[in-house]
Write an enzyme that holds these catalytic residues in place. Sequence first.
Site, short mmCIF file in Angstrom:
data_model
loop_
_atom_site.label_atom_id
_atom_site.label_comp_id
_atom_site.label_asym_id
_atom_site.label_seq_id
_atom_site.Cartn_x
_atom_site.Cartn_y
_atom_site.Cartn_z
N LYS A 268 -3.94 -2.44 15.93
CA LYS A 268 -4.43 -1.43 14.98
C LYS A 268 -5.39 -0.46 15.68
CE LYS A 268 -2.39 -1.64 11.21
NZ LYS A 268 -1.90 -0.42 10.53
N TYR B 253 -3.43 -8.49 16.24
CA TYR B 253 -3.31 -7.50 15.16
C TYR B 253 -4.40 -6.44 15.27
CZ TYR B 253 -3.56 -5.60 10.42
OH TYR B 253 -3.63 -4.76 9.33
N ILE C 202 0.84 -1.21 0.00
CA ILE C 202 0.00 0.00 0.00
C ILE C 202 0.87 1.26 0.00
CG2 ILE C 202 -1.82 1.27 1.21
CD1 ILE C 202 -2.86 -1.45 2.24
N ASP D 164 11.13 2.49 5.35
CA ASP D 164 10.69 1.11 5.48
C ASP D 164 11.79 0.32 6.19
OD1 ASP D 164 8.38 -0.62 3.59
OD2 ASP D 164 9.84 -1.72 4.82
N ARG E 41 -9.09 -20.77 10.27
CA ARG E 41 -7.87 -20.22 10.87
C ARG E 41 -8.19 -19.49 12.18
NH1 ARG E 41 -4.93 -16.19 6.71
NH2 ARG E 41 -6.29 -14.75 7.80
N VAL F 273 -7.56 -5.08 1.47
CA VAL F 273 -7.03 -4.43 0.27
C VAL F 273 -6.28 -5.45 -0.59
CG1 VAL F 273 -5.65 -2.49 -0.57
CG2 VAL F 273 -6.73 -2.38 1.70
C1 UD1 Z 1 -7.46 -9.11 8.12
C2 UD1 Z 1 -8.13 -7.81 8.39
C3 UD1 Z 1 -7.61 -6.72 7.53
C4 UD1 Z 1 -6.14 -6.70 7.55
C5 UD1 Z 1 -5.66 -8.04 7.08
C6 UD1 Z 1 -4.16 -8.12 7.06
C7 UD1 Z 1 -10.45 -8.41 8.94
C8 UD1 Z 1 -11.86 -8.29 8.49
N1 UD1 Z 1 -9.54 -7.88 8.13
O1 UD1 Z 1 -7.91 -9.64 6.97
O2 UD1 Z 1 -8.08 -5.49 8.00
O3 UD1 Z 1 -5.64 -5.67 6.78
O4 UD1 Z 1 -6.08 -8.99 8.00
O5 UD1 Z 1 -3.77 -9.41 6.69
O6 UD1 Z 1 -10.16 -8.90 10.00
N2 UD1 Z 1 -7.65 -17.60 3.54
C9 UD1 Z 1 -7.82 -18.80 2.86
N3 UD1 Z 1 -6.73 -19.29 2.18
C10 UD1 Z 1 -5.52 -18.69 2.16
C11 UD1 Z 1 -5.36 -17.47 2.88
C12 UD1 Z 1 -6.45 -16.96 3.57
O7 UD1 Z 1 -8.89 -19.39 2.86
O8 UD1 Z 1 -4.59 -19.22 1.51
C13 UD1 Z 1 -8.83 -17.05 4.22
C14 UD1 Z 1 -8.60 -16.64 5.65
O9 UD1 Z 1 -8.73 -17.73 6.53
C15 UD1 Z 1 -9.72 -15.59 5.82
C16 UD1 Z 1 -9.81 -14.95 4.43
O10 UD1 Z 1 -9.19 -15.85 3.55
O11 UD1 Z 1 -10.93 -16.22 6.13
C17 UD1 Z 1 -9.10 -13.63 4.32
O12 UD1 Z 1 -7.80 -13.77 4.88
P1 UD1 Z 1 -6.67 -12.62 4.75
O13 UD1 Z 1 -6.49 -12.27 3.33
O14 UD1 Z 1 -5.49 -13.08 5.53
O15 UD1 Z 1 -7.33 -11.34 5.42
P2 UD1 Z 1 -8.20 -11.14 6.77
O16 UD1 Z 1 -7.67 -12.00 7.86
O17 UD1 Z 1 -9.63 -11.15 6.44
#
Ligand code: UD1
Length: 315
Positions: A146, A142, A13, A32, A271, A172
């Site tokens: 934040k 986390y 970002i 950074d 997870r 994002v």
């Molecule tokens: C969270 C935060 C977000 C933050 C981000 C940083 C929330 C709503 N959001 O996002 O603000 O910026 O962390 O990482 O809490 N997943 C799979 N397979 C994979 C990887 C992930 O199924 O290979 C699933 C995860 O279990 C989750 C979803 O995808 O259910 C999104 O995961 P991820 O992209 O890590 O973001 P969040 O944890 O939602």
Amino acid sequence: MPNYLVTGAAGFIGRSIAAALLARGDTVRGIDSLITGKRSNLVGLEAMEFMEGDLADPAACAKACAGVEVVFHEAALASVPRSVADPVATNVNCVDATLNLLVAAHAAGVRRVVYAASSSVYGDAPVLPKHEQMLPSPISPYAVAKLAGEHYLTCFTRVYGLETVSLRYFNVFGPYQDPTSHYSGVLAIFCRRMLAGEQPTIYGDGEQSRDFTYIDNVVHANLLAAAAPAEKVSGRMMNLATGSRITLNETVAILRELTGYSGKPAYEPVRAGDIRDSLADIRLAGELLGYAPIVDFREGLRRTVEWYRSGGGVD
Ligand code: UD1
């Protein structure tokens, strides 16, 4: 002297905000620690003054803030599972770093700090869409970190008169998001795997949903947040998203079309620290910033796939 400082400038970002500032002719400094940021993300940002430094070090913060008018604070260890594995590192790199930065910004006479806050602060409250009047209920370390950052920003506005704006990002994605770590955002991981013909893994049943927000919307809102009148935005926090959500199963279906991957995902247990559904009410950012999304999910995903297909994200 630079007008702008971007923290986390070698991250996904941060580098995107820096690129937009440079493109409109602004002078930019970036800092950074390169813990998760990558030097390869600095390609194309040669006009930016870059400092390798850690915000956990107050001296680095002071050096970074000298002469700056507006700070975009994007540096963080941005991962829920990473914070579950190592909550102390998340605290150092999110909470201590933000406090050090604010102290340095105030001392240097910075006018405004715009902060990458997170939708994770809402936790698993069943109410959708999430709106800013809801009481935060963070689940993961986390999310706690934040939220602490947001409170420090508001405090610095109230106590020291520093202008601050917190933007609560919702998931994002886009070019330059690192696809190589298991802490990476899910769409970056899925794009990379499916383009390589590898099976993506879904944690849970895939019916969890997210308000996935394409990077250009985030950059756009940050530029608006830097320019908005203080009496309207200073000390405020607001959601930054698209106001629509999609399930992981649906994203895999779209990515099968875009990448040509024909296999099915693997399913593994949910997870730890995950929330089920996420969707933002984006009316407040509309009112305060005049923000509306400029790129929708499908178009964003198409551009993202093209970027990874053309070799992006592989050093
Ligand atoms: C969270 C935060 C977000 C933050 C981000 C940083 C929330 C709503 N959001 O996002 O603000 O910026 O962390 O990482 O809490 N997943 C799979 N397979 C994979 C990887 C992930 O199924 O290979 C699933 C995860 O279990 C989750 C979803 O995808 O259910 C999104 O995961 P991820 O992209 O890590 O973001 P969040 O944890 O939602």
